[in-house]
Design a protein around this motif. Structure first.
Motif, PDB file in Angstrom:
ATOM      1  N   VAL A   7      -3.292  -5.084  -1.674  1.00 30.07           N
ATOM      2  CA  VAL A   7      -2.192  -5.299  -0.485  1.00 30.07           C
ATOM      3  C   VAL A   7      -1.521  -6.761  -0.823  1.00 30.07           C
ATOM      4  O   VAL A   7      -1.997  -7.476  -1.465  1.00 30.07           O
ATOM      5  CB  VAL A   7      -3.468  -5.665   0.540  1.00 30.07           C
ATOM      6  CG1 VAL A   7      -3.957  -4.302   1.018  1.00 30.07           C
ATOM      7  CG2 VAL A   7      -4.416  -6.654   0.367  1.00 30.07           C
ATOM      8  N   PHE A   8      -0.502  -6.546  -0.379  1.00 26.51           N
ATOM      9  CA  PHE A   8       0.520  -7.629  -0.450  1.00 26.51           C
ATOM     10  C   PHE A   8       0.472  -8.508   0.634  1.00 26.51           C
ATOM     11  O   PHE A   8       0.642  -8.432   1.881  1.00 26.51           O
ATOM     12  CB  PHE A   8       2.046  -7.089  -0.700  1.00 26.51           C
ATOM     13  CG  PHE A   8       2.965  -8.126  -1.179  1.00 26.51           C
ATOM     14  CD1 PHE A   8       3.194  -8.476  -2.685  1.00 26.51           C
ATOM     15  CD2 PHE A   8       3.592  -9.393  -0.490  1.00 26.51           C
ATOM     16  CE1 PHE A   8       4.007  -9.146  -3.179  1.00 26.51           C
ATOM     17  CE2 PHE A   8       4.486 -10.141  -0.897  1.00 26.51           C
ATOM     18  CZ  PHE A   8       4.564 -10.243  -2.236  1.00 26.51           C
ATOM     19  N   ARG A   9       0.135  -9.977   0.083  1.00 27.86           N
ATOM     20  CA  ARG A   9       0.087 -10.810   1.298  1.00 27.86           C
ATOM     21  C   ARG A   9       1.500 -11.930   1.226  1.00 27.86           C
ATOM     22  O   ARG A   9       1.954 -12.318   0.108  1.00 27.86           O
ATOM     23  CB  ARG A   9      -1.164 -11.874   1.324  1.00 27.86           C
ATOM     24  CG  ARG A   9      -2.387 -11.023   1.439  1.00 27.86           C
ATOM     25  CD  ARG A   9      -2.537 -10.900   2.697  1.00 27.86           C
ATOM     26  NE  ARG A   9      -3.745 -10.073   2.941  1.00 27.86           N
ATOM     27  CZ  ARG A   9      -3.882  -8.794   3.364  1.00 27.86           C
ATOM     28  NH1 ARG A   9      -3.058  -8.211   3.387  1.00 27.86           N
ATOM     29  NH2 ARG A   9      -5.286  -8.265   3.569  1.00 27.86           N
ATOM     30  N   HIS A  10       1.764 -11.917   2.292  1.00 32.70           N
ATOM     31  CA  HIS A  10       3.041 -12.979   2.383  1.00 32.70           C
ATOM     32  C   HIS A  10       3.029 -14.230   2.703  1.00 32.70           C
ATOM     33  O   HIS A  10       2.074 -14.739   3.575  1.00 32.70           O
ATOM     34  CB  HIS A  10       4.185 -12.074   3.366  1.00 32.70           C
ATOM     35  CG  HIS A  10       4.858 -10.853   3.013  1.00 32.70           C
ATOM     36  ND1 HIS A  10       5.811 -10.518   2.131  1.00 32.70           N
ATOM     37  CD2 HIS A  10       4.335  -9.533   3.195  1.00 32.70           C
ATOM     38  CE1 HIS A  10       5.992  -9.430   1.791  1.00 32.70           C
ATOM     39  NE2 HIS A  10       5.230  -8.914   2.537  1.00 32.70           N
ATOM     40  N   ASN A  11       4.092 -15.019   2.270  1.00 36.11           N
ATOM     41  CA  ASN A  11       4.272 -16.490   2.937  1.00 36.11           C
ATOM     42  C   ASN A  11       5.595 -16.359   3.647  1.00 36.11           C
ATOM     43  O   ASN A  11       6.141 -15.049   3.460  1.00 36.11           O
ATOM     44  CB  ASN A  11       4.384 -17.470   2.025  1.00 36.11           C
ATOM     45  CG  ASN A  11       5.460 -17.580   1.113  1.00 36.11           C
ATOM     46  OD1 ASN A  11       6.344 -16.640   1.169  1.00 36.11           O
ATOM     47  ND2 ASN A  11       5.396 -18.125   0.144  1.00 36.11           N
ATOM     48  N   PRO A  12       5.934 -17.147   4.473  1.00 36.68           N
ATOM     49  CA  PRO A  12       7.332 -16.940   5.408  1.00 36.68           C
ATOM     50  C   PRO A  12       8.446 -16.424   4.562  1.00 36.68           C
ATOM     51  O   PRO A  12       9.232 -15.608   4.787  1.00 36.68           O
ATOM     52  CB  PRO A  12       7.485 -18.016   5.982  1.00 36.68           C
ATOM     53  CG  PRO A  12       5.876 -18.816   6.323  1.00 36.68           C
ATOM     54  CD  PRO A  12       5.228 -18.606   4.930  1.00 36.68           C
ATOM     55  N   GLU A  13       8.571 -17.202   3.298  1.00 31.69           N
ATOM     56  CA  GLU A  13       9.835 -16.953   2.410  1.00 31.69           C
ATOM     57  C   GLU A  13       9.731 -15.231   1.903  1.00 31.69           C
ATOM     58  O   GLU A  13      10.834 -14.439   1.950  1.00 31.69           O
ATOM     59  CB  GLU A  13       9.785 -17.710   1.344  1.00 31.69           C
ATOM     60  CG  GLU A  13      10.039 -19.168   1.825  1.00 31.69           C
ATOM     61  CD  GLU A  13       8.839 -19.881   2.579  1.00 31.69           C
ATOM     62  OE1 GLU A  13       9.144 -20.826   3.279  1.00 31.69           O
ATOM     63  OE2 GLU A  13       7.771 -19.459   2.234  1.00 31.69           O
ATOM     64  N   ASP A  60       0.253 -18.391  -0.925  1.00 35.94           N
ATOM     65  CA  ASP A  60       0.790 -17.952  -2.183  1.00 35.94           C
ATOM     66  C   ASP A  60       0.842 -16.511  -1.928  1.00 35.94           C
ATOM     67  O   ASP A  60      -0.007 -15.802  -2.000  1.00 35.94           O
ATOM     68  CB  ASP A  60      -0.250 -18.258  -3.270  1.00 35.94           C
ATOM     69  CG  ASP A  60      -0.494 -19.563  -3.410  1.00 35.94           C
ATOM     70  OD1 ASP A  60       0.589 -20.540  -3.541  1.00 35.94           O
ATOM     71  OD2 ASP A  60      -1.872 -20.287  -3.760  1.00 35.94           O
ATOM     72  N   PHE A  61       2.290 -16.053  -2.022  1.00 35.65           N
ATOM     73  CA  PHE A  61       2.519 -14.657  -1.974  1.00 35.65           C
ATOM     74  C   PHE A  61       2.053 -13.861  -3.200  1.00 35.65           C
ATOM     75  O   PHE A  61       1.886 -14.346  -4.330  1.00 35.65           O
ATOM     76  CB  PHE A  61       3.657 -14.437  -1.452  1.00 35.65           C
ATOM     77  CG  PHE A  61       4.838 -14.643  -2.408  1.00 35.65           C
ATOM     78  CD1 PHE A  61       5.218 -13.606  -3.415  1.00 35.65           C
ATOM     79  CD2 PHE A  61       5.421 -15.859  -2.729  1.00 35.65           C
ATOM     80  CE1 PHE A  61       6.196 -13.900  -4.631  1.00 35.65           C
ATOM     81  CE2 PHE A  61       6.444 -16.207  -3.646  1.00 35.65           C
ATOM     82  CZ  PHE A  61       6.667 -15.236  -4.661  1.00 35.65           C
ATOM     83  N   ASN A  85       0.466  -2.391  -0.127  1.00 38.48           N
ATOM     84  CA  ASN A  85       1.172  -3.034  -1.174  1.00 38.48           C
ATOM     85  C   ASN A  85       2.414  -3.251  -0.960  1.00 38.48           C
ATOM     86  O   ASN A  85       2.934  -2.439   0.160  1.00 38.48           O
ATOM     87  CB  ASN A  85       0.760  -2.435  -2.565  1.00 38.48           C
ATOM     88  CG  ASN A  85       1.771  -1.215  -2.557  1.00 38.48           C
ATOM     89  OD1 ASN A  85       2.239  -0.627  -1.616  1.00 38.48           O
ATOM     90  ND2 ASN A  85       0.848  -0.062  -3.342  1.00 38.48           N
ATOM     91  N   TYR A  86       3.162  -3.926  -1.873  1.00 41.40           N
ATOM     92  CA  TYR A  86       4.745  -4.336  -1.415  1.00 41.40           C
ATOM     93  C   TYR A  86       5.711  -3.115  -1.177  1.00 41.40           C
ATOM     94  O   TYR A  86       6.417  -2.905  -0.650  1.00 41.40           O
ATOM     95  CB  TYR A  86       5.268  -5.275  -2.509  1.00 41.40           C
ATOM     96  CG  TYR A  86       6.594  -5.811  -2.188  1.00 41.40           C
ATOM     97  CD1 TYR A  86       6.679  -7.019  -1.414  1.00 41.40           C
ATOM     98  CD2 TYR A  86       7.602  -5.110  -2.493  1.00 41.40           C
ATOM     99  CE1 TYR A  86       8.027  -7.515  -1.095  1.00 41.40           C
ATOM    100  CE2 TYR A  86       9.016  -5.666  -2.067  1.00 41.40           C
ATOM    101  CZ  TYR A  86       9.261  -6.827  -1.460  1.00 41.40           C
ATOM    102  OH  TYR A  86      10.465  -7.198  -1.114  1.00 41.40           O
ATOM    103  N   GLU A  87       5.347  -2.106  -2.330  1.00 42.97           N
ATOM    104  CA  GLU A  87       6.180  -0.770  -2.556  1.00 42.97           C
ATOM    105  C   GLU A  87       5.987  -0.062  -0.879  1.00 42.97           C
ATOM    106  O   GLU A  87       7.000   0.315  -0.397  1.00 42.97           O
ATOM    107  CB  GLU A  87       5.740  -0.150  -3.553  1.00 42.97           C
ATOM    108  CG  GLU A  87       6.466   1.323  -3.578  1.00 42.97           C
ATOM    109  CD  GLU A  87       6.073   2.183  -4.748  1.00 42.97           C
ATOM    110  OE1 GLU A  87       6.546   3.271  -4.911  1.00 42.97           O
ATOM    111  OE2 GLU A  87       5.106   2.027  -5.586  1.00 42.97           O
ATOM    112  N   ASN A  88       4.754   0.057  -0.385  1.00 47.01           N
ATOM    113  CA  ASN A  88       4.882   1.034   0.767  1.00 47.01           C
ATOM    114  C   ASN A  88       5.170  -0.087   1.854  1.00 47.01           C
ATOM    115  O   ASN A  88       5.405   0.413   3.052  1.00 47.01           O
ATOM    116  CB  ASN A  88       3.157   1.149   0.845  1.00 47.01           C
ATOM    117  CG  ASN A  88       2.909   2.298  -0.034  1.00 47.01           C
ATOM    118  OD1 ASN A  88       3.619   3.145  -0.220  1.00 47.01           O
ATOM    119  ND2 ASN A  88       1.701   2.459  -0.288  1.00 47.01           N
ATOM    120  N   GLN A  89       5.027  -1.443   1.870  1.00 48.14           N
ATOM    121  CA  GLN A  89       5.585  -2.466   3.207  1.00 48.14           C
ATOM    122  C   GLN A  89       7.004  -2.136   3.257  1.00 48.14           C
ATOM    123  O   GLN A  89       7.484  -1.940   4.107  1.00 48.14           O
ATOM    124  CB  GLN A  89       5.133  -3.764   2.773  1.00 48.14           C
ATOM    125  CG  GLN A  89       3.778  -4.181   2.937  1.00 48.14           C
ATOM    126  CD  GLN A  89       3.448  -5.540   2.878  1.00 48.14           C
ATOM    127  OE1 GLN A  89       4.393  -6.541   2.927  1.00 48.14           O
ATOM    128  NE2 GLN A  89       2.314  -5.932   2.506  1.00 48.14           N
TER     129      GLN A  89
END
Length: 310
Positions: free
Chosen positions: A242-248, A221-222, A189-193
């Motif tokens: 889990v956090f999925r990113h786009n480039p931004e 879509d992030f 997830n974002y916190e752990n990333q």
């Protein structure tokens, strides 16, 4: 219990009925993978497939990651990165150090050795100490890669454990010129990333141009995405995301990590590697999109990235 795994192996996860446990090798055994196993490892061409099945099932017994079921340890993600041929490999040949975090069976550093990089400058790390011996079983190369170059460590351990762990004590802070994290950061997830990113920056050399690079599952879509069974719940039944990113959003993550550690960074990230990002890519660079049934959304794409210290 290691913090990268917030609970035991989920019930039923080792079943070979999951769609990501491939019973038969097809496109996973690429010409490059077979060439490495035959020419580098000395496996007889007639024995290659049986050898792979044997190692895969041992790895599945250690932990049933979907990537293990799908034979991703035969995919050389670093070599497919657009910066590998004209930036990473020349630097390695010039004596720069590389650390592969989330190395699994060490396929990327073996490809580097095969391509001419000195083994003395290559290091790998993963959560499970059993992966070191299994990697030697797969690649048959204890004479080529010293055992002291694999570190079983948990990058999400508590601060005291991580600080006293092998990455920080055997390699040390600011010690690595190139860190590769292929198909790794998207496990969290974002916190752990963010925690992983800041710890990686502590390992990165202070030399300008030192870099982090890799690829992972991204999304148009992030945001946080819920995992499907059997990995959908952690300890006490807590839902896993889990956090999925786009480039931004990926660039924002690393800007936040850079600010937290005081490291100036230049971040580049693209989905599906458009043409202008492929100028330095090998001819075998594969940007094919495959739906993954253990992920949740059709917007999933491959995200390629580099994070460079300025």
């Amino acid at each position: 219990m290691a913090k990268m795994l917030d609970g035991p192996v989920p019930h039923g996860a080792r079943s070979v009925s999951w769609p990501w446990y491939h019973h038969v090798l097809t496109s996973e055994l690429t010409p490059d993978a077979k060439k490495l196993l035959v020419s580098y490892s000395g496996v007889s061409p007639a024995e290659v497939e049986a050898h792979i099945y044997s190692v895969r099932d041992k790895a599945w017994g250690i932990f049933p990651w979907p990537c293990v079921g799908e034979f991703w340890f035969l995919s050389f993600g670093l070599a497919k990165h657009p910066l590998y041929k004209n930036m990473v490999l020349p630097r390695l040949k010039a004596g720069h150090t590389l650390l592969d975090i989330g190395a699994c069976l060490g396929q990327d550093i073996r490809k580097c050795i095969f391509d001419g990089a000195p083994a003395t400058h290559l290091y790998a790390s993963d959560l499970f100490p059993e992966y070191e011996e299994l990697a030697y079983d797969l690649w048959r190369d204890p004479d080529k890669l010293p055992s002291r170059h694999f570190f079983a460590d948990d990058i999400l351990a508590d601060n005291a454990s991580f600080t006293s762990g092998p990455l920080m004590t055997h390699l040390g802070p600011a010690s690595v010129d190139i860190i590769t994290i292929t198909m790794f950061l998207h496990l969290f997830n974002y916190e752990n990333q963010l925690k992983v990113a800041t710890r990686i920056l502590h390992l990165l050399s202070q030399r300008p141009g030192s870099m982090i690079l890799g690829s992972q599952a991204g999304s148009i879509d992030f945001g946080e995405q819920a995992l499907k069974p059997p990995f959908h719940r952690g300890e006490a039944g807590v839902k896993r995301t889990v956090f999925r990113h786009n480039p931004e959003s990926f660039e924002r993550l690393w800007r936040e990590a850079g600010q937290a550690t005081g490291v100036p960074l230049q971040v580049s990230a693209v989905l599906q590697a458009p043409t202008d990002f492929l100028a330095a890519a090998d001819s075998s660079f594969d940007v094919a999109f495959k739906k993954r049934k253990y992920l949740t959304r059709s917007e999933t794409r491959r995200l390629y990235f580099s994070v460079m210290r300025t």
